[in-house]
Scaffold this active site. Structure first.
Site, PDB file in Angstrom:
ATOM      1  N   GLY A   5       0.794  -1.225   0.000  1.00 44.31           N
ATOM      2  CA  GLY A   5       0.000   0.000   0.000  1.00 44.31           C
ATOM      3  C   GLY A   5       0.824   1.271   0.000  1.00 44.31           C
ATOM      4  N   LEU A  37       0.400   3.632  -2.239  1.00 41.48           N
ATOM      5  CA  LEU A  37       0.792   3.382  -3.629  1.00 41.48           C
ATOM      6  C   LEU A  37       1.345   4.628  -4.316  1.00 41.48           C
ATOM      7  CD1 LEU A  37      -2.217   1.112  -4.644  1.00 41.48           C
ATOM      8  CD2 LEU A  37       0.011   0.428  -3.723  1.00 41.48           C
ATOM      9  N   HIS A  88       4.212   1.430  -8.098  1.00 38.82           N
ATOM     10  CA  HIS A  88       3.075   0.497  -8.037  1.00 38.82           C
ATOM     11  C   HIS A  88       2.161   0.684  -9.252  1.00 38.82           C
ATOM     12  CE1 HIS A  88       3.926   1.125  -3.580  1.00 38.82           C
ATOM     13  NE2 HIS A  88       4.052  -0.181  -3.699  1.00 38.82           N
ATOM     14  N   GLN A 142       7.429  -9.781   7.753  1.00 36.46           N
ATOM     15  CA  GLN A 142       8.651  -9.430   7.028  1.00 36.46           C
ATOM     16  C   GLN A 142       9.377  -8.244   7.662  1.00 36.46           C
ATOM     17  OE1 GLN A 142       6.389  -8.619   3.275  1.00 36.46           O
ATOM     18  NE2 GLN A 142       7.800  -6.900   3.047  1.00 36.46           N
ATOM     19  N   GLU A 146      11.431  -4.652 -10.083  1.00 36.40           N
ATOM     20  CA  GLU A 146      12.871  -4.932 -10.022  1.00 36.40           C
ATOM     21  C   GLU A 146      13.563  -4.054  -8.983  1.00 36.40           C
ATOM     22  OE1 GLU A 146      14.263  -4.482 -14.024  1.00 36.40           O
ATOM     23  OE2 GLU A 146      13.435  -6.423 -14.638  1.00 36.40           O
ATOM     24  N   GLN A 189      14.206  -9.648  -3.688  1.00 37.44           N
ATOM     25  CA  GLN A 189      12.853 -10.177  -3.445  1.00 37.44           C
ATOM     26  C   GLN A 189      12.332 -10.909  -4.681  1.00 37.44           C
ATOM     27  OE1 GLN A 189       9.578  -7.969  -1.391  1.00 37.44           O
ATOM     28  NE2 GLN A 189       8.915  -7.514  -3.470  1.00 37.44           N
TER      29      GLN A 189
HETATM   30  P1  AMP Z   1       5.761  -2.686  -1.696  1.00 38.37           P
HETATM   31  O1  AMP Z   1       4.426  -2.045  -1.536  1.00 38.37           O
HETATM   32  O2  AMP Z   1       6.907  -1.796  -1.344  1.00 38.37           O
HETATM   33  O3  AMP Z   1       5.834  -4.051  -1.074  1.00 38.37           O
HETATM   34  O4  AMP Z   1       5.927  -2.916  -3.262  1.00 38.37           O
HETATM   35  C1  AMP Z   1       4.984  -3.667  -3.989  1.00 38.37           C
HETATM   36  C2  AMP Z   1       5.560  -3.979  -5.335  1.00 38.37           C
HETATM   37  O5  AMP Z   1       5.862  -2.769  -6.027  1.00 38.37           O
HETATM   38  C3  AMP Z   1       6.866  -4.771  -5.254  1.00 38.37           C
HETATM   39  O6  AMP Z   1       6.874  -5.761  -6.265  1.00 38.37           O
HETATM   40  C4  AMP Z   1       7.899  -3.721  -5.499  1.00 38.37           C
HETATM   41  O7  AMP Z   1       9.091  -4.223  -6.062  1.00 38.37           O
HETATM   42  C5  AMP Z   1       7.186  -2.821  -6.488  1.00 38.37           C
HETATM   43  N1  AMP Z   1       7.791  -1.496  -6.476  1.00 38.37           N
HETATM   44  C6  AMP Z   1       7.987  -0.684  -5.405  1.00 38.37           C
HETATM   45  N2  AMP Z   1       8.630   0.438  -5.770  1.00 38.37           N
HETATM   46  C7  AMP Z   1       8.845   0.344  -7.108  1.00 38.37           C
HETATM   47  C8  AMP Z   1       9.472   1.184  -8.084  1.00 38.37           C
HETATM   48  N3  AMP Z   1      10.008   2.355  -7.750  1.00 38.37           N
HETATM   49  N4  AMP Z   1       9.503   0.752  -9.352  1.00 38.37           N
HETATM   50  C9  AMP Z   1       8.980  -0.432  -9.699  1.00 38.37           C
HETATM   51  N5  AMP Z   1       8.377  -1.271  -8.835  1.00 38.37           N
HETATM   52  C10 AMP Z   1       8.310  -0.890  -7.561  1.00 38.37           C
END
Ligand code: AMP
Length: 289
Positions: free
Chosen positions: A34, A36, A40, A70, A158, A163
């Protein structure tokens, strides 16, 4: 765009996704914690696009769950930023059909929970070394979300390179039968990788945080100019981070899939780094030319 349908109960979500799948819909899932942002958004839009491939509208799905398993005991779980109303609007704009957002962690990890997914090699080193148990929590919640949703594909950024490697290993080793799609890092105009944790940064810290993407860009330029020795690339990146007042957690040049350190940056090697700016831990990476 209409708001997505909101599910708070994992069992109701599982039933709905199962019906859609049985009816022949293609399901695409974006798991998130979240708050976002544009990173995202790129995953959500791609989920919409890929769910609809094949001439028939599919189901684009997202989950919003700040997964306590986590986070380490001294990490930022309680102050992790949240904005469910804003997130639902963002999901709606991106064309997401339904969102699972369990309001209580006990709905996902009840008191009787005792099963964990441990991805041994990919979880070692890098973030795994400085955040013990982190990837066990990630792999377990992603396994559970995949089982609840049973999507045809799931999308991950990425930005969290390790992860993504952990999830790919888990999905392959345990035959989840889901396609894992990695999506490029989305950055601010000045280079800072988008992250929910950027919200913690005060203005002067926001400036210091630029050292991460600068260090990566300089390493990319060095490699393009033929300077491929990992120790030199790492030392230069460390200097850049330290000069900005960031506290380095790690800087490494690794093989893109095994995540093993390499001595020479081959095309496709990845420079990964993590650093604290104030108390905020930021990560970033670059696939080297
Ligand atoms: P999180 O909410 O931080 O767990 O992220 C959810 C998903 O969004 C994960 O697969 C992250 O790798 C991806 N994500 C987060 N930040 C970025 C970004 N700046 N660029 C691309 N994907 C992202």
């Amino acid at each position: 765009m209409p708001l997505p349908q909101l599910f708070t109960d994992p069992a109701a979500w599982q039933a709905r996704c199962g019906e859609a799948r049985d009816a022949g819909a293609r399901l695409a899932l974006v798991p998130t914690m979240g708050f976002l942002h544009d990173g995202h958004r790129s995953l959500l839009r791609e989920a919409r696009r890929r769910a609809d491939q094949g001439g028939k509208p599919g189901l684009a799905l997202a989950t919003i769950f700040v997964n306590p398993t986590q986070f380490g005991p001294t990490e930022d779980l309680s102050r992790y930023p949240r904005d469910l109303a804003g997130d639902l609007a963002t999901c709606g704009e991106a064309g997401i059909d339904a969102v699972l957002a369990p309001p209580d962690p006990a709905l996902m990890f009840g008191p009787g929970h005792q099963t964990w997914v441990d991805v041994e090699r990919a979880s070692q080193g890098l973030c795994g070394a400085s955040r013990p148990g982190h990837f066990r929590g990630v792999a377990t919640v992603v396994a559970k979300l995949l089982n609840l949703t049973r999507p045809h594909l799931a999308l991950f950024g990425e930005k969290d390179w390790q992860q993504l490697a952990v999830i790919r290993a888990m999905v392959g080793d345990l035959a989840f039968g889901v396609e894992i799609v990695g999506m490029p890092i989305v950055r601010e105009a000045d280079g800072l990788a988008r992250s929910s944790r950027n919200a913690y940064l005060k203005p002067e810290q926001r400036e210091a945080a630029l050292a991460l993407s600068r260090a990566l860009r300089e390493a990319g330029e060095a490699v393009a100019a033929g300077r491929r020795q990992a120790t030199a690339l790492v030392a230069a990146a460390r200097r850049r981070l330290e000069a900005a007042g960031a506290r380095v957690d790690y800087v490494e040049v690794v093989h893109p899939h095994t995540l093993q350190p390499v001595a020479e940056a081959a095309p496709g090697s990845v420079l990964l780094l993590a650093a604290f700016v104030g108390s905020t831990r930021l990560i970033d990476n670059l696939v080297l030319p």
